[in-house]
Every structure is written in C-alpha cells, then in structure tokens.
Motif scaffolding. Structure first.
Motif, PDB file in Angstrom:
ATOM      1  N   TYR A  62       0.757  -1.220  -0.107  1.00 39.30           N
ATOM      2  CA  TYR A  62       0.141  -0.088  -0.110  1.00 39.30           C
ATOM      3  C   TYR A  62       0.809   1.352   0.052  1.00 39.30           C
ATOM      4  CZ  TYR A  62      -4.188  -2.972   1.009  1.00 39.30           C
ATOM      5  OH  TYR A  62      -5.046  -3.757   0.903  1.00 39.30           O
ATOM      6  N   THR A  63       2.266   1.250   0.284  1.00 35.78           N
ATOM      7  CA  THR A  63       2.940   2.556   0.645  1.00 35.78           C
ATOM      8  C   THR A  63       3.576   3.217  -0.541  1.00 35.78           C
ATOM      9  OG1 THR A  63       4.705   1.221   1.395  1.00 35.78           O
ATOM     10  CG2 THR A  63       3.251   1.784   3.128  1.00 35.78           C
ATOM     11  N   ASN A  64       3.655   2.168  -1.503  1.00 34.33           N
ATOM     12  CA  ASN A  64       4.332   2.705  -3.002  1.00 34.33           C
ATOM     13  C   ASN A  64       5.706   2.987  -2.764  1.00 34.33           C
ATOM     14  OD1 ASN A  64       1.703   2.868  -4.180  1.00 34.33           O
ATOM     15  ND2 ASN A  64       1.439   4.841  -3.398  1.00 34.33           N
ATOM     16  N   ASN A  65       6.463   2.572  -1.836  1.00 31.98           N
ATOM     17  CA  ASN A  65       7.870   2.731  -1.312  1.00 31.98           C
ATOM     18  C   ASN A  65       8.067   4.170  -1.178  1.00 31.98           C
ATOM     19  OD1 ASN A  65       8.755   0.079  -1.900  1.00 31.98           O
ATOM     20  ND2 ASN A  65       8.446   0.392  -4.152  1.00 31.98           N
ATOM     21  N   GLU A  66       6.892   4.901  -0.710  1.00 29.92           N
ATOM     22  CA  GLU A  66       7.253   6.488  -0.361  1.00 29.92           C
ATOM     23  C   GLU A  66       8.082   6.752   0.899  1.00 29.92           C
ATOM     24  OE1 GLU A  66       3.718   8.776  -0.850  1.00 29.92           O
ATOM     25  OE2 GLU A  66       2.814   7.443  -2.498  1.00 29.92           O
ATOM     26  N   ILE A  67       7.943   5.636   1.620  1.00 30.01           N
ATOM     27  CA  ILE A  67       8.823   5.560   3.055  1.00 30.01           C
ATOM     28  C   ILE A  67       9.935   4.800   2.885  1.00 30.01           C
ATOM     29  CG2 ILE A  67       8.495   5.503   5.384  1.00 30.01           C
ATOM     30  CD1 ILE A  67       5.330   5.433   5.021  1.00 30.01           C
ATOM     31  N   PRO A  68      11.024   5.470   3.084  1.00 26.15           N
ATOM     32  CA  PRO A  68      12.106   4.286   3.043  1.00 26.15           C
ATOM     33  C   PRO A  68      11.936   3.110   4.185  1.00 26.15           C
ATOM     34  CG  PRO A  68      12.973   6.749   3.205  1.00 26.15           C
ATOM     35  CD  PRO A  68      11.506   6.765   3.330  1.00 26.15           C
ATOM     36  N   GLU A  69      12.429   1.859   3.636  1.00 28.84           N
ATOM     37  CA  GLU A  69      12.282   0.809   4.635  1.00 28.84           C
ATOM     38  C   GLU A  69      12.869   1.037   6.153  1.00 28.84           C
ATOM     39  OE1 GLU A  69      13.427  -4.095   4.319  1.00 28.84           O
ATOM     40  OE2 GLU A  69      13.663  -2.773   2.674  1.00 28.84           O
ATOM     41  N   ALA A  70      13.831   1.404   6.269  1.00 28.95           N
ATOM     42  CA  ALA A  70      14.410   1.555   7.312  1.00 28.95           C
ATOM     43  C   ALA A  70      13.614   2.510   8.371  1.00 28.95           C
ATOM     44  CB  ALA A  70      15.804   2.030   7.645  1.00 28.95           C
ATOM     45  N   ASP A  71      12.970   3.793   7.761  1.00 33.17           N
ATOM     46  CA  ASP A  71      12.001   4.697   8.548  1.00 33.17           C
ATOM     47  C   ASP A  71      10.742   4.018   8.904  1.00 33.17           C
ATOM     48  OD1 ASP A  71      13.929   6.542   7.983  1.00 33.17           O
ATOM     49  OD2 ASP A  71      12.825   7.722   6.680  1.00 33.17           O
ATOM     50  N   LEU A  72      10.208   3.058   7.709  1.00 26.16           N
ATOM     51  CA  LEU A  72       8.984   2.321   8.077  1.00 26.16           C
ATOM     52  C   LEU A  72       9.216   1.490   9.260  1.00 26.16           C
ATOM     53  CD1 LEU A  72       5.871   2.394   7.394  1.00 26.16           C
ATOM     54  CD2 LEU A  72       6.572   0.417   5.419  1.00 26.16           C
ATOM     55  N   LYS A  73      10.089   0.636   9.138  1.00 25.70           N
ATOM     56  CA  LYS A  73      10.448  -0.347  10.064  1.00 25.70           C
ATOM     57  C   LYS A  73      10.525   0.139  11.499  1.00 25.70           C
ATOM     58  CE  LYS A  73      13.369  -4.142  11.423  1.00 25.70           C
ATOM     59  NZ  LYS A  73      14.834  -5.064  11.000  1.00 25.70           N
ATOM     60  N   ALA A  74      11.290   1.299  11.642  1.00 22.23           N
ATOM     61  CA  ALA A  74      11.397   2.113  12.946  1.00 22.23           C
ATOM     62  C   ALA A  74      10.084   2.496  13.403  1.00 22.23           C
ATOM     63  CB  ALA A  74      12.384   3.300  12.844  1.00 22.23           C
ATOM     64  N   MET A  75       9.312   3.073  12.531  1.00 20.59           N
ATOM     65  CA  MET A  75       8.131   3.494  12.939  1.00 20.59           C
ATOM     66  C   MET A  75       7.073   2.205  13.614  1.00 20.59           C
ATOM     67  SD  MET A  75       6.515   6.630  10.656  1.00 20.59           S
ATOM     68  CE  MET A  75       7.178   5.835   8.896  1.00 20.59           C
ATOM     69  N   VAL A  76       7.115   0.971  12.886  1.00 25.52           N
ATOM     70  CA  VAL A  76       6.339  -0.068  13.303  1.00 25.52           C
ATOM     71  C   VAL A  76       6.868  -0.423  14.674  1.00 25.52           C
ATOM     72  CG1 VAL A  76       5.895  -2.577  12.431  1.00 25.52           C
ATOM     73  CG2 VAL A  76       5.771  -0.676  10.974  1.00 25.52           C
ATOM     74  N   GLU A  77       8.090  -0.605  14.874  1.00 24.41           N
ATOM     75  CA  GLU A  77       8.640  -1.288  15.961  1.00 24.41           C
ATOM     76  C   GLU A  77       8.544  -0.283  17.114  1.00 24.41           C
ATOM     77  OE1 GLU A  77      10.336  -3.829  16.600  1.00 24.41           O
ATOM     78  OE2 GLU A  77      10.293  -4.386  14.465  1.00 24.41           O
ATOM     79  N   ALA A  78       8.492   1.003  16.948  1.00 22.26           N
ATOM     80  CA  ALA A  78       8.150   2.079  18.044  1.00 22.26           C
ATOM     81  C   ALA A  78       6.516   1.985  18.307  1.00 22.26           C
ATOM     82  CB  ALA A  78       8.478   3.585  17.528  1.00 22.26           C
ATOM     83  N   SER A  79       5.714   1.709  17.343  1.00 28.97           N
ATOM     84  CA  SER A  79       4.271   1.759  17.567  1.00 28.97           C
ATOM     85  C   SER A  79       3.859   0.574  18.473  1.00 28.97           C
ATOM     86  CB  SER A  79       3.478   1.412  16.265  1.00 28.97           C
ATOM     87  OG  SER A  79       3.577   2.549  15.263  1.00 28.97           O
ATOM     88  N   TYR A  80       4.519  -0.646  18.282  1.00 31.83           N
ATOM     89  CA  TYR A  80       4.124  -1.652  19.222  1.00 31.83           C
ATOM     90  C   TYR A  80       4.972  -2.183  20.136  1.00 31.83           C
ATOM     91  CZ  TYR A  80       1.020  -1.874  15.068  1.00 31.83           C
ATOM     92  OH  TYR A  80       0.207  -1.617  14.198  1.00 31.83           O
ATOM     93  N   SER A  81       6.128  -1.333  20.482  1.00 36.23           N
ATOM     94  CA  SER A  81       6.817  -1.474  21.539  1.00 36.23           C
ATOM     95  C   SER A  81       6.164  -1.267  22.832  1.00 36.23           C
ATOM     96  CB  SER A  81       8.190  -0.699  21.513  1.00 36.23           C
ATOM     97  OG  SER A  81       7.674   0.795  21.615  1.00 36.23           O
TER      98      SER A  81
END
Length: 466
Positions: A62-81
C-alpha cells in the motif's frame, strides 16, 4: 498503488497524500485504486512471521515505497513496543470452534491502539520530514479519542482536538482522554451524541478552505491508513488459529463488534486480498442500522439509544460508503447520487441482486442489553473469561450466526476494566490494571460545549492560535 475517492472526483494520489487528505476532498472516502491480491504461497510463507514483520509485509502493498524501508520499520517497532503482550494481538481458544482475538493490549486497552499508535508515529514523521504543522481533529464514541491522544501527546508540530459526546462514554474512557496534561491536547465534551460529533467533523473537513488553512488531519477511520493497519490482525489471527489446528483450517468466520463499520471493513478488505474468510459476522447493539441493512437492504438511521456497549452507540457509520462502493460495482457516480439521496432523504435502499451479494458476505445480529450482560456472566462462569460488553456482543453474534462445525474468531475490542458499569450489573467485581486505577486520582481537563458547529469552531480557533 494509488488512491481514489468513492465519489470519483479525486484523481489518483499517492500514499502519503492520501494519509494527509483523510476525508477525500470531494466528500467521499479514499480507497486503493486496486485491491492487492495475495497468493496462497505468500499466505503460507506469512504464517511464520511475527506481528511486526507481518505489518511490514502487508504495508508494502500500500505504501508505494514512499517511505524508506528503515524509516517504516522504525515506526512499526516504536508503535508496538508499548504493547503488553509480545504477540501484540494474541489469540485465545475459548472452546471448540471459537477463538478470541485480544486487541486490547495497547496503552489505552482498546483495539484502536493498533492503528492509532502507528498513525501517531506517522503524523510525527510527516511533520518532521515536511516541516508541516498538523492539527488532528477527530470524534470519538469512547476509544478512538484516548488512543489518538496517547499516540501524539507532547509531539512537536502536532496538535490534537477530540470531540466526545458528553456523558455518553464510560467513565474510564472519559478519564483516559481528559487526564492527559499536554499543551497540544484539547478535549471538547459535546452536548449530543457521537453522530452529532462525527457530522461536525465531516462538515469541517468538507470545507476545503477551512481544512487547508487550519492544517486539518483525520484520525478517525475515514482515514484509510486506519483501515490498512487494522487489516493486519485478521491475517495474524487466521495464521495463529491455522497453526493451532495443524496448519490448514479452510475458511474461518470473524465476528466483529462494530458501530462505524471500520473494523469489519478491514476484515472485508482482508478477505478481498485473499484471506480465507467465511462469514463476516457484524455484531451490533440496539443501534442496529447495520443489522437491518444486511437483513433487508435498507440503510436508515433510527432513534439513538444509549447501551451497555457505548462505543457502538452509532447510527451513521462513516465507513459504510466504502463498502457500498465495492458492493455496487465501484460505480463512483452512483455512490455520489446515493450519498446525496441519503443526505436529503435519510435513507438508502439497494436492489435485490445487491442484497444477495451482501448476504453472501455478511451475517449480522443486534445484541440487546440483557443478552449482552447474560453473555458476560455466562462466559465468566463457564470459562473463567471476563468479556467487556462490546466483546460480549461479538460472542453473542457468533452464537446466533455461526453454523455447527465452523471455526470462528471473535474480536475482543477492549479490556473489561474500561466498562465496569456493565460488569458490575452482572454481579462481577473486577480488579483494575494499575494504569486504569490511577486515572481516578488525576485532575481532568475538558471543555463542555453546545452541539453547534460555530461553538466548536470558536474553540478550535483559540486552540490553534494559542
């Protein structure tokens, strides 16, 4: 992947633009230009992923690669930590054929945390990357407000205002919102019901000049990112149940307590993507406009009723338009006519052919008050499991709509401590988690306003310009 409006007057836009637009500028709701299809081989491979890994896989469509993979991963990890269970959304077996998907292990003890913790991270990311001021504006029937506030409290570049209906949320829900002491948080307690709050939010977003000049952003499920994030736990739950049953269970029913049609639309999207879903069972309460639609093909609000499950005390479901768009053949012009008709006449009726399609995808049961309380008491006695009143509606709907021998997963949308008023009526005393019991000693901050748009605007003007 690009995004379009259900009413056809918003051209194809990217993922971040769709996120920031929230409600489509033509008054419709944004949907993906096409629904991604997940192969059986991919589904099998996904069974071994952690929740966070599964989020990243599904988001990638869904994200069209508009967010760098490392940035998206960091947001996901922070969201569920901050979630209290390492599985984020664990599945519990209640008895033969019935599983409970626990969605209340986030910071505010409700399923809204799963999407809104990510959205809080995402808004903060966009504000920093683009140097934008973001003013989040939302309405809540109880849980959205607390979760949204928790997601962005104290964050630079973001202010959040939440409208809730005065006296029509549980005490814990109210305290979770109004005890937050942050300069970027405003709570408005509105005379009226949730539908009044939601209508005014939509009116402000539909005023494009006001929306632009005040940097408005949406946190309610009118924002497609809410739906996208909630889709993940349908996949995750299915995989956990499949593994518990030897790896292959065929189609599984999902029972979803819903008032705004957002959570169950996420399940519909998962099914359209390729998840083997049998029935989508819509559980509602005395505010049963959605049950009537599924049974009769008529969508018409009735009289508002306060119930033991206040988060579902909704008559006008803001996500219903998304489902109409798909069930009526993605006819944007037709949807625009229907929604104009609904605004003018207060009613929508669909054809017999369309109704048959609806009934092939959904079942529904409106759970009355005593049935809700009886279900809470019954499951506490028989299985030692305490359900909140919304989750109890989901279980009661399974008992009415699922056939013998089918496997069903019912969504537990909130911790019972959030709705002690109903639990006590069942003769049950519960102990509160520390995070909730401590709320009762904190001072509250909220402003009581009349249910008039001009009063809301006056408060917003003061808040935004402070």
């Amino acid at each position: 992947m690009e995004y379009i409006s259900t009413r056809g007057k918003v051209g194809k836009i990217g993922f971040i633009d769709a996120f920031m637009m929230g409600l489509a500028d033509d008054g419709g709701l944004l949907v993906p230009s096409e629904i991604p299809q997940i192969s059986a081989e991919t589904l099998k491979a996904w069974q071994e992923l952690s929740y966070q890994e599964l989020v990243l896989e599904i988001f990638s469509y869904y994200t069209n690669n508009e967010i760098p993979e490392a940035d998206l991963k960091a947001m996901v990890e922070a969201s569920y930590s901050t979630f209290r269970d390492p599985e984020v959304t664990p599945v519990r077996r209640l008895h033969d054929g019935l599983y409970l998907l626990e969605l209340f292990h986030g910071p505010t003890f409700a399923f809204k945390d799963i999407a809104l913790q990510f959205m809080g991270q995402f808004y903060s990311y966009v504000a920093a990357k683009q140097g934008k001021k973001i003013h989040i504006l939302g309405a809540t029937s109880g849980d959205t407000g607390a979760s949204a506030i928790e997601g962005v409290r104290g964050k630079d570049g973001i202010k959040i205002c939440i409208l809730h209906p005065n006296g029509k949320v549980s005490k814990v829900q109210e305290l979770q919102m109004t005890t937050v002491k942050e300069d970027n948080v405003l709570n408005l307690s509105v005379e009226g019901n949730f539908d009044d709050c939601q209508r005014m939010i939509k009116e402000l977003f539909a005023d494009l000049d006001y929306k632009s000049s005040n940097h408005l952003a949406a946190i309610n499920s009118i924002n497609f990112v809410r739906i996208m994030a909630q889709t993940v736990y349908y996949f995750y739950a299915y995989f956990q149940v499949a593994k518990a049953n030897g790896g292959d269970v065929g189609k599984v029913n999902f029972s979803v307590p819903t008032g705004n049609f957002g959570d169950i639309f996420a399940g519909y999207l998962a099914k359209r993507m390729g998840l083997p879903v049998g029935k989508l069972i819509l559980a509602t309460n005395e505010n049963n406009i959605l049950e009537r639609f599924i049974q009769e093909g008529v969508y018409m609000p009735g009289d508002f009723r306060a119930t033991y499950s206040p988060s579902m005390d909704i008559q006008v479901a803001s996500n219903f338009e998304r489902y109409l768009y798909y069930v009526l053949g993605e006819d944007a012009e037709g949807i625009e006519r229907l929604m104009a008709q609904f605004k003018a006449e207060g009613e929508i009726s669909i054809s017999e052919d369309a109704l048959r399609k609806v009934q092939s995808e959904f079942a529904a049961h409106g759970v009355l008050g005593q049935e809700c309380l009886d279900t809470i008491a019954d499951y506490q006695t028989k299985y030692g499991y305490l359900l909140d009143p919304h989750s109890a509606c989901g279980i009661a709907a399974v008992q009415q709509c699922a056939d013998e021998g089918e496997i069903s997963i019912s969504l537990a949308t909130a911790h019972p401590a959030k709705f002690d008023e109903a639990i006590r009526l069942c003769g049950i005393e519960q102990s509160f988690p520390n995070e909730i019991s401590s709320l009762f000693d904190k001072p509250q901050s909220q402003i009581l306003v009349d249910g008039k748009l001009e009063d809301i605007v006056a408060q917003l003007d003061q808040f935004y310009n402070a």
